[in-house]
Structure formats: structure tokens, C-alpha cells
Scaffold this motif. Structure first.
Motif, PDB file in Angstrom:
ATOM      1  N   TRP A 631       0.832  -1.294   0.010  1.00 47.37           N
ATOM      2  CA  TRP A 631      -0.025   0.062  -0.082  1.00 47.37           C
ATOM      3  C   TRP A 631       0.767   1.208   0.039  1.00 47.37           C
ATOM      4  N   ASP A 688      -9.604  -5.201   2.571  1.00 48.31           N
ATOM      5  CA  ASP A 688      -8.699  -4.515   3.491  1.00 48.31           C
ATOM      6  C   ASP A 688      -8.990  -3.200   3.741  1.00 48.31           C
ATOM      7  N   ARG A 690     -11.970  -1.401   3.470  1.00 49.41           N
ATOM      8  CA  ARG A 690     -13.222  -1.503   4.299  1.00 49.41           C
ATOM      9  C   ARG A 690     -12.909  -2.022   5.600  1.00 49.41           C
ATOM     10  N   ARG A 691     -12.025  -2.681   5.843  1.00 46.14           N
ATOM     11  CA  ARG A 691     -12.065  -3.294   7.268  1.00 46.14           C
ATOM     12  C   ARG A 691     -10.879  -2.468   8.052  1.00 46.14           C
ATOM     13  N   GLU A 692      -9.671  -1.974   7.481  1.00 46.73           N
ATOM     14  CA  GLU A 692      -8.666  -1.403   8.134  1.00 46.73           C
ATOM     15  C   GLU A 692      -8.202  -0.018   7.905  1.00 46.73           C
ATOM     16  N   LEU A 693      -8.816   0.738   6.810  1.00 45.13           N
ATOM     17  CA  LEU A 693      -8.543   1.947   6.451  1.00 45.13           C
ATOM     18  C   LEU A 693      -9.739   2.766   6.073  1.00 45.13           C
ATOM     19  N   LEU A 850       0.134  -3.881   4.813  1.00 45.82           N
ATOM     20  CA  LEU A 850      -0.990  -3.215   5.418  1.00 45.82           C
ATOM     21  C   LEU A 850      -0.883  -3.113   6.922  1.00 45.82           C
ATOM     22  N   ALA A 851      -0.350  -4.039   7.448  1.00 45.48           N
ATOM     23  CA  ALA A 851       0.016  -4.030   9.080  1.00 45.48           C
ATOM     24  C   ALA A 851       0.879  -2.655   9.329  1.00 45.48           C
ATOM     25  N   VAL A 854      -1.251   0.612   8.660  1.00 42.93           N
ATOM     26  CA  VAL A 854      -2.337   0.729   9.626  1.00 42.93           C
ATOM     27  C   VAL A 854      -1.745   1.297  10.877  1.00 42.93           C
ATOM     28  N   GLY A 858      -3.220   4.659  10.663  1.00 36.98           N
ATOM     29  CA  GLY A 858      -4.678   4.309  11.448  1.00 36.98           C
ATOM     30  C   GLY A 858      -5.189   5.388  11.895  1.00 36.98           C
ATOM     31  N   SER A 861      -6.589   7.800   9.410  1.00 41.30           N
ATOM     32  CA  SER A 861      -7.873   7.431   8.695  1.00 41.30           C
ATOM     33  C   SER A 861      -9.000   7.841   9.519  1.00 41.30           C
TER      34      SER A 861
END
Length: 863
Positions: A631, A688, A690-693, A850-851, A854, A858, A861
Motif C-alpha cells: 500500500w 482490506d 473497508r476493514r482497516e482503512l 497493510l499492518a 495501519v 490508522g 484514517s
């Protein structure tokens, strides 16, 4: 008297007794059929009446069910409105959540007995964050009682969970209480945007309204919508509506309702059914009387029927004689005298040959046939002169001067007055002969181009190799031929193939053979090709000839050719291996840029195997989760923060480590795996994000070849629905070259995706070949300037001017402009001065798992 008796006797014995009932039988059968049809018609009418009555009842019940759904929906909407009005209120937050002020709530009637008297809410509760009931008004009286104990159910956790999923908006749910149902509404007590009230930390309190749907309330609610005697009933198996029953899906189970049906179908049957029965009786009575009258008249027609029967028998005998002659004839029939001169020809003769029959009377049969001038002499010399003779596939010339074929049968006969002669038949077999010739031709030649086909090519190649003479096999594949069929039609494509075969033969100049294998694939065999330079010279001439324009669709088209060459005996000495090696060399030529030629080399086969192994591994990687997303953030200049991420795919290969997209995307495009790869990236990126960002946009790169697939919009919609990502947060990045491959189909696909709410960005802007007109025609929201224009920005005034012009171009088309490849603070400042909308590059952030994204972004966002 004597004369009358004789006449009666003649009448009695002239006609057989059986003729008396013949006319009656002819009349009786249709009359019975008519009566049966009348009965069937009335049965159909009765069935239709019953069906209409039942349908009216069903529609009336369905309407009542819809009105009942509307009544419940109206009640729920009213409760949610009252909840929002009371819970999203700064004073309620101050006096019910932070503290419990009974004077404000009860005595000042801000949340008191008026909720029962005015709106009919039997229960009003304030639930503390720990689940304890802090305040309650029951049936208009102030009583402190636990919500769960009073209701008899405990839907509190379910309501809180749905409120969290509903982002705090007020909601209402039906709850089963015993055999009845209650409407329960819940909402968080908030300040409602009142900045004068200080908001404390921690979970908010919960406000709950309860409306018990008692039998009296239920009947009253139904009466408002014209539903009679709405009441509770025995439970249904599920929450579905059936006839005059309706299942209310509630927490705790389904509660069944029923009402009194309007029964419009019964009223219809009361009026129409007696009338239908009366009409049916009158109709059958009239039909019976008509039948009796018709039978009475039929008796008088029996005498004339007998006379007609005598005439019919005479005619039948005449027809039988004609049938005996006709059964021996297969096409046209003829008769000739002893010298084989035509004396009679049937009416089929002009139809088949085009001649008039009169023109050939008294003409000899030998004048009609082209190859049997001695036919009469042969007939006289036969050992068995009385036996018939059959001549197969005799040639003759039609009136239109076309050569045709017939099978001729001759039979010696005795004509009138004892004269000898012949009769016979002639069956035209021209189509059969032409079909056989056509089959023989197609077994050796290609129908479209006239070139030898695969069978003849294999036979020729095997024969030449047996002679131990050197030769070259050139496998040819036309480049850019498919768009000719797609744009101009298959007729234009066939014309191009025919012209291409003519040019191939002109290049070969009788030094070998050109064959068509099918489609746009050809094979050329060059005999006595010991000189490699001669082969290369031929390949150059072939490409030069194919590169010349072809006429198609009223204009000119340009194609190319890729050639693969295998030599004998150097490479192989049998047809199968030579063709396979030439095909491998052709594959190499097409992957080396097309429009060239490649000689087979020993290591090519190993590379093909490696490529196929790579294809298998990529297919396995998509199925076994070997792909990962990296990302890269995109910085919004106006918001001064990261607002979007680009999802970039990486292949974590088990042996070769991490492979970048340019190492496997071309392979996916060539092997047809690009669709499955794109589906994986779309679904994973949307899920991803939708769930994390939350709140962040996500952009996904799609290959240009994907936009020739009209099913792409459905695939994108499936990814959005499966992930739950709002379509407004998804961006598709596509290069300019996507618009060059079938622009009409690409535009159609992009507009369908745009209708879903998805945005489009032009990736690597400035490096493709698309016209600037595409910025206006295609539905783009933004452009991303390629990094090759950004790198020299700090050192070149010319580079700065180019970027400034690109930014101005994007603004002129109302597009957002993002600069890629930003790696220094100086570049960032310059791009901000040029009013770039977005920035992306290593200075903003590198592509990361992704980790890590986030962990770093995170908080941004979430805000």
C-alpha cells in the motif's frame, strides 16, 4: 300405376342400402366435435372464472399485506423520529446521561407521561452504560423498574450491537413478548450538535421507547388502512406472508397476524356463475336442434352421393394407370421411337433442362447427350436387347449452356400400332457430382484462399524429406489481424486473408509451397534451401509484402507478420518435429516484438517449458494465496494529509522471492490469467480498505486488456458487494494505451463502471499514445503525471514548464492532478506551487504491507 311401380323398383335396387347412412355419418361427426368444443369452451370459461375469482382474492390479500407492511413501517419511522428528537438533544444529554434530573424529565414533562398519552408508548427507559435502568415511565406513571424485567425479554445487547453497526442512528425492532409483539426503539443519548454542552468520555446512555401492540391497538392500526379485524393468530413456520396471514419477524421469534379477507372473488362468482350456467344450457339446446335439422337434410343427399362415388371410382382407375407410369420415373420421363427420336417428353423436362419440350420432339437422344453419340448402335449390339439399360452420369448441356449430369434409364417397349420403341427416365444428379468434386477439392485445398491445406502440406513435406534434400519450413502468423475482423467484419477479414495468400505465393515464386493451416496461420515450404541467406531474404520479402496496405471496408488497413523458421536436415528430418520447431520459433518471434522472423535454436524449447511452468506457478499462486498487496499513500495537498492509498500487487514466489508486477503481469495478459488476478486484487484491496482503512480511498491498477471484457463491471460490483466497500471509495487506474484497443468497447465498459460510482484515473500520464481528445470523451476524474517528468523537476526549467503545462491541461478538463515519483522536499514544494492536487512517491511513503500502513496511518484514517 305400372310405370310408377317399375320406377320404385329401379330406385330400390339401383342404390345399395349402405349409402343411406353415409351423409348422416359425415354430418354427425363434425356436430359431435362441435358439441365437444362447446363443452370444452364452457369448461375453460368456468375454469377461467374460478381462476379470476381466486386471483382477485389473492391480490386483495396481497394488498392488505402490503398495507400492513406500510402501517408497521410508518409506526417504526414515527418511533425513530421521536427517539431522534428526544435523544439527540443537549439538555437530554445533560439531565439524563451526565446526571439524572427528575425535575427536568418528569415534572417538566420533557420525558414524562405525555409520551404515553400523546404517542401511546407504554414504556420509556433510560439505560446507563453499565446496563442499569436509571429512569423509566410505565403506562404514563413514574416507576423505576428494570427494562428487561418489565418487557419480559432481554434485547438490550442486540440493540446496542445494531446501534454500533448503524453508526449511532436511532433504530426500531419488533420484540416478541409472549404471544404478542412490541415495537422497541433505541438511540444513544448525545449532544445532538449542541456545542454548549460538554461531552464526557466513555459510552453514552441509551434511550428506549416501547410500544406494545395490544389486540386493541392492532385492530385499530389495521382499520386505519382498511384491514378488517386484524388480530393475532397461531404462529407461522417463518416470517413470510401467506394468503390472509402475515408473519412479523421479531426478536424472540415470529408472531403471526391474520385479518378478515375482503373476498372480491366470491362476489364475482355470485353474479357471473349463474349467468354462465344459463348461457351454457341455452347454447347446448340450440346446438342439439341444429344437429337434428342437419341430419334430417343429410338423408336427402345420399342419392347424389352414390352417383359421385361411381364417378370417383372411374377417376381412381385412371389415376392408378398414371401412378403406374409415375412410380417408374425419378425425375422427367420420355418416350422415343426405334431410332431413339423423342416422341413424348413429360412436363418436368423444361423445369430441369430449361428447354421447351416441343423443341426436342423428333430429335435423337444422342443429340441431347454429349458423350453417347453411338448409343443406338450399342443398344442394337447388346446380348439381351429386351432388358433395360442404365447409363450413369451422362453429360448434357442445359438451355443456359451449363454442363449438367443425369442418370438415364432406357427400357425397350412396344408402342401403339405394334411399333418398337423405348421409354425411360432421366434423373438429374448434377448437385451430387458437383458435391463429390467439391469434397475432393476441399480434401486437398483451403476453401477461402485456394492454397493447399494441412493434409496436402503434410504429404508434400513427407515426400520432400524422403528425398534427403534440404528445405526450410516457415511458420507464418499474421499480426494485428483480429482487429480487422472486429472493426470491418469477417468479409473484410476474408478479403485480407485471400490477398495475403496471393502475396505469399508471389514472394515464393514457385520455389516451394504455401499452405493455410487455419485462421491467420500459414506454412511455407521452401525447397532446396541450403543457403540460410536465401531464407532470410525470403522472410524479409514476406514481411515487406505483408506490411503494404490492404483494402478493407472502403479504406486501408495495415497488418504485420511473425515468422518462425526450421531447417531440414539441420533441425529435424521428419515433418512433425519440423513443424513443431517452426511453431516454437514463431512463438519466440511474436514475443520478441512481432513483425520479424526467428530461426529455431535448441534452447528455445527449454524456454517454452520454463514459460509454461511460470504460467502454472502463477495460476497456483492466485489459488494458494501467494500474492500480497503493498500500500502506497497518496497525499492530498488541500487537506494536508494522506487521503488515499494505491494497492500494488506482489508475488511472493517460493523460489525466486518477491516478484514485481512487471515480472508477471505480461505473462498473465498473454495466458488469460489477468482476469483471475484482477479479481483477487480487487476483492482483497476493497476488503482490506473497508476493514482497516476507514474513510480512505483505494486505487487499483487494471490492465488495458481488461477493458475489452464487457463483464468487467459485474466483476467490480461483485467485489464491492462482497467487501462492503462503498463504490465512491474505489478508484481504477488505467494507462492511456487502454483507450487505443477498441475504443468503443472500452468506453462502453468504463461508462458501465462509472455508473456504479467508481472513479477513473489515468496512470503514467504523458507516456502513452492516446489522443488528448480522450480526456474529454472518457469518464476520467483525474490524471497521475508519470514520475519521469517529476525526477528532473528541481534541475531543469524545461521540466518544470512541462509539468506546469500538464497541470494546466488537467485543470482545463476539470480533472484532479496527482504527481508520481515525489522523492524530495524540494519537489514537493515546487509541485505545491504549481497547484498539484495530490502527491505520491517515496518522500510521501513507500509501498508497505497493510499492518505497517495501519500502524502509521490508522489514526489519520480514523479521524
Amino acid at each position: 300405376m305400372h310405370f310408377q311401380a317399375r320406377r320404385h323398383e329401379m330406385t330400390s335396387y339401383a342404390f345399395p342400402p349402405s349409402s343411406d347412412g353415409r351423409a348422416r355419418g359425415l354430418v354427425r361427426k363434425p356436430m359431435m366435435i362441435m358439441l365437444a368444443l362447446l363443452a370444452l369452451s364452457f369448461f375453460a370459461a368456468l375454469s377461467a372464472l374460478l381462476y379470476v375469482a381466486d386471483d382477485l382474492n389473492a391480490k386483495a390479500d396481497a394488498r392488505s399485506g402490503m398495507l400492513l407492511e406500510k402501517a408497521f413501517a410508518s409506526r417504526e419511522e414515527s418511533m425513530r423520529f421521536h427517539l431522534s428528537d428526544n435523544a439527540e438533544w443537549g439538555e437530554a444529554y445533560e439531565n439524563l446521561h451526565r446526571t439524572l434530573n427528575l425535575d427536568w424529565a418528569w415534572r417538566n414533562q420533557n420525558l414524562g407521561e405525555s409520551m404515553f398519552k400523546t404517542f401511546g408508548y407504554e414504556g420509556v427507559f433510560v439505560i446507563a452504560p453499565d446496563g442499569r435502568t436509571r429512569y423509566s415511565v410505565l403506562n404514563g406513571a413514574l416507576q423505576l423498574r428494570a427494562f428487561q424485567a418489565w418487557l419480559g425479554q432481554d434485547p438490550l445487547n442486540a440493540l446496542k450491537q445494531e446501534l454500533q453497526q448503524n453508526e449511532g442512528k436511532s433504530l426500531s425492532r419488533f420484540v416478541r413478548v409472549g404471544d404478542e409483539v412490541a415495537l422497541v426503539g433505541a438511540a444513544w443519548i448525545t449532544t445532538g450538535g449542541d456545542h454548549s454542552v460538554e461531552q464526557t468520555g466513555g459510552a453514552p446512555s441509551l434511550m428506549i421507547f416501547v410500544d406494545r401492540l395490544t389486540p386493541a391497538k392492532l385492530e385499530s392500526a389495521g382499520a386505519e388502512y382498511g384491514i378488517k379485524k386484524l388480530r393475532y393468530a397461531a404462529p407461522l413456520a417463518d416470517a413470510t406472508r401467506s394468503a390472509d396471514r402475515y408473519g412479523v419477524a421479531a426478536l424472540g421469534g415470529v408472531v403471526s397476524l391474520r385479518w378478515q379477507s375482503d373476498n372480491p372473488g366470491g362476489a364475482l362468482l355470485t353474479w357471473l356463475l349463474p349467468l354462465l350456467i344459463l348461457l351454457m344450457g341455452a347454447t347446448f339446446f340450440t346446438a342439439t336442434m341444429l344437429m337434428r335439422n342437419a341430419l334430417r337434410k343429410a338423408r336427402h343427399s345420399d342419392v347424389s352421393t352414390f352417383l359421385l362415388e361411381q364417378s370417383r371410382q372411374a377417376l381412381s382407375a385412371s389415376e392408378q394407370r398414371f401412378r403406374d407410369v409415375a412410380e417408374s420415373a425419378t425425375d422427367w420421363i420420355w418416350e422415343a421411337d426405334a431410332e431413339l427420336r423423342f416422341s413424348w417428353i413429360s412436363a418436368r423436362f423444361p423445369v430441369v433442362t430449361g428447354y421447351h419440350s416441343q423443341d426436342w420432339l423428333q430429335q435423337p437422344l444422342s443429340a441431347f447427350l454429349l458423350d453417347d453419340a453411338d448409343l443406338l448402335q450399342r443398344l442394337r449390339q447388346r446380348e439381351e436387347p429386351g432388358e433395360p439399360l442404365t447409363l450413369s452420369r451422362c453429360r448434357y448441356r442445359s438451355a443456359q449452356q451449363h454442363i449438367r449430369y443425369c442418370n438415364l434409364t432406357l427400357r425397350p417397349v412396344t408402342l401403339a400400332r405394334g411399333q418398337k420403341g423405348y421409354r425411360g427416365t432421366a434423373t438429374d444428379v448434377t448437385l451430387e457430382v458437383e458435391a463429390e468434386a467439391r469434397v475432393r477439392y476441399l480434401s486437398q485445398f483451403d476453401e477461402l484462399t485456394g492454397l493447399p491445406n494441412r493434409a496436402q502440406m503434410n504429404a508434400c513435406l513427407a515426400g520432400k524429406l524422403n528425398g534427403d534434400r534440404p528445405l526450410a519450413v516457415i511458420m507464418i502468423d499474421l499480426d494485428k489481424f483480429k482487429p480487422v475482423n472486429d472493426l470491418y467484419g469477417h468479409a473484410a477479414g476474408d478479403s485480407v486473408l485471400h490477398e495475403a495468400s496471393t502475396r505469399f505465393n508471389a514472394c515464393l515464386n514457385d520455389a516451394g509451397m504455401t499452405a493455410r493451416l487455419g485462421g491467420d496461420e500459414f506454412v511455407m515450404i521452401l525447397f532446396d534451401s541450403a543457403d540460410r541467406e536465401a531464407v532470410e531474404d525470403l522472410c524479409a520479402r514476406i514481411i515487406a509484402a505483408i506490411n503494404l496496405p490492404f483494402a478493407a471496408g472502403g479504406g486501408e488497413v495495415f497488418i504485420g507478420a511473425s515468422l518462425g523458421v526450421a531447417l531440414a536436415p539441420q533441425d529435424a528430418d521428419n515433418p512433425g518435429d519440423l513443424l513443431r520447431y517452426a511453431d516454437i520459433a514463431l512463438y519466440k518471434a511474436k514475443n520478441s516484438g512481432r513483425n520479424n522472423w526467428v530461426f529455431y535454436q535448441r534452447d528455445m524449447g527449454e524456454k517454452i517449458v520454463q514459460r509454461r511452468e511460470m504460467e502454472r506457478e502463477l495460476r497456483e499462486a492466485i489459488q494458494t494465496d501467494q500474492l500480497r498487496l503493498a500500500w502506497q499513500p497518496r497525499y492530498d495537498v488541500r487537506a494536508a494529509r494522506v487521503t488515499a492509498f494505491e494497492a500494488l500487487v506482489r508475488w511472493h514466489h517460493r523460489q525466486h522471492g518477491i516478484l514485481m508486477p512487471d515480472q508477471f503481469i505480461p505473462l498473465a495478459e498473454e495466458t488469460g490469467l489477468i482476469g483471475a488476478l484482477s479479481d483477487w486484487v480487487l476483492l482483497r484491496a476493497c476488503a482490506d480498505a473497508r476493514r482497516e482503512l476507514p474513510g480512505m480511498a483505494v486505487s487499483v491498477n487494471l490492465s488495458a486488456v481488461e477493458f475489452s471484457d464487457k463483464g468487467l463491471p459485474k466483476r467490480i460490483l461483485a467485489a464491492l458487494e462482497a467487501s462492503g466497500l462503498p463504490s465512491s471509495r474505489l478508484e481504477i487506474e488505467v494507462t492511456e494505451n487502454a483507450m487505443l484497443q477498441d475504443p468503443d468497447t472500452t468506453l462502453e465498459v468504463m461508462l458501465a463502471i462509472k455508473a456504479l460510482g467508481v472513479k477513473f484515473l489515468i496512470d503514467d500520464f504523458g507516456t502513452g499514445y492516446a489522443s488528448l481528445n480522450y480526456l474529454r470523451t472518457f469518464p476520467f476524474e483525474g490524471i497521475k503525471i508519470d514520475k519521469s517528468f517529476i525526477f528532473p523537476l528541481s534541475d531543469s526549467s524545461q521540466a518544470r514548464q512541462i509539468v506546469e503545462n500538464m497541470v494546466g491541461l488537467g485543470k482545463a478538463y476539470s480533472l484532479s492532478v496527482t504527481a508520481e515519483g515525489v522523492e524530495t522536499v524540494c519537489q514537493m514544494e515546487q509541485l505545491q506551487q504549481l497547484e498539484c492536487d495530490g502527491l505520491q512517491g517515496y518522500y510521501i511513503g513507500k509501498p508497505q504491507p497493510l499492518a505497517q500502513v495501519v500502524a502509521q496511518y490508522g489514526a489519520v484514517s480514523a479521524s
